[in-house]
Design a protein around this motif. Structure first.
Motif, short mmCIF file in Angstrom:
data_model
loop_
_atom_site.label_atom_id
_atom_site.label_comp_id
_atom_site.label_asym_id
_atom_site.label_seq_id
_atom_site.Cartn_x
_atom_site.Cartn_y
_atom_site.Cartn_z
N SER A 62 2.55 1.64 -3.46
CA SER A 62 1.62 2.07 -4.51
C SER A 62 1.21 3.53 -4.31
N THR A 63 1.05 3.95 -3.06
CA THR A 63 0.70 5.34 -2.79
C THR A 63 1.83 6.27 -3.21
N VAL A 64 3.05 5.93 -2.86
CA VAL A 64 4.21 6.75 -3.25
C VAL A 64 4.35 6.78 -4.75
N SER A 65 4.15 5.65 -5.40
CA SER A 65 4.26 5.59 -6.86
C SER A 65 3.19 6.44 -7.52
N GLN A 66 1.97 6.39 -6.99
CA GLN A 66 0.88 7.19 -7.54
C GLN A 66 1.15 8.68 -7.37
N ARG A 67 1.60 9.04 -6.18
CA ARG A 67 1.92 10.46 -5.94
C ARG A 67 3.07 10.92 -6.82
N ASP A 76 0.82 -1.20 0.00
CA ASP A 76 0.00 0.00 0.00
C ASP A 76 0.86 1.26 0.00
N VAL A 77 1.91 1.27 0.80
CA VAL A 77 2.80 2.44 0.86
C VAL A 77 3.50 2.64 -0.47
#
Length: 96
Positions: A73-78, A70-71
């Protein structure tokens, strides 16, 4: 009493004796089984503890893996939303 009644009473006595013998044997077997289970109790408890520890370890590892996923994917999305932000922040920190 008649002969048939005496024969039935003798048969009844033999059945009772056999039943008592079987009951004694069953009690002996039950006692033996309980004794053997009591001897193995510590081993069974140890194995249960190992199983529980492994289960909790696997569940913990899965939770950590889900959290990391989750972390990431969130960093990648941001990062994909703001492509140059990371580089700009690095250069700002170097400049100060």
């Amino acid at each position: 009493m008649t002969r048939e009644l005496l024969s039935l009473q003798q048969l009844n006595g033999k059945i009772r004796e056999a039943d008592e013998e079987v009951g004694k044997k069953l009690t002996a077997v039950e006692t033996d089984v309980r004794t053997r289970f009591a001897e193995q109790r510590s081993t069974v408890d140890g194995l249960w503890l190992v199983r529980r520890s492994i289960t909790l370890g696997v569940i913990g590892a899965l939770l950590v893996a889900l959290f990391i996923t989750d972390v990431v994917s969130t960093v990648s999305q941001r990062a994909s939303e703001r492509p140059g932000l990371w580089l700009r922040q690095k250069t700002l920190h170097k400049a100060t």
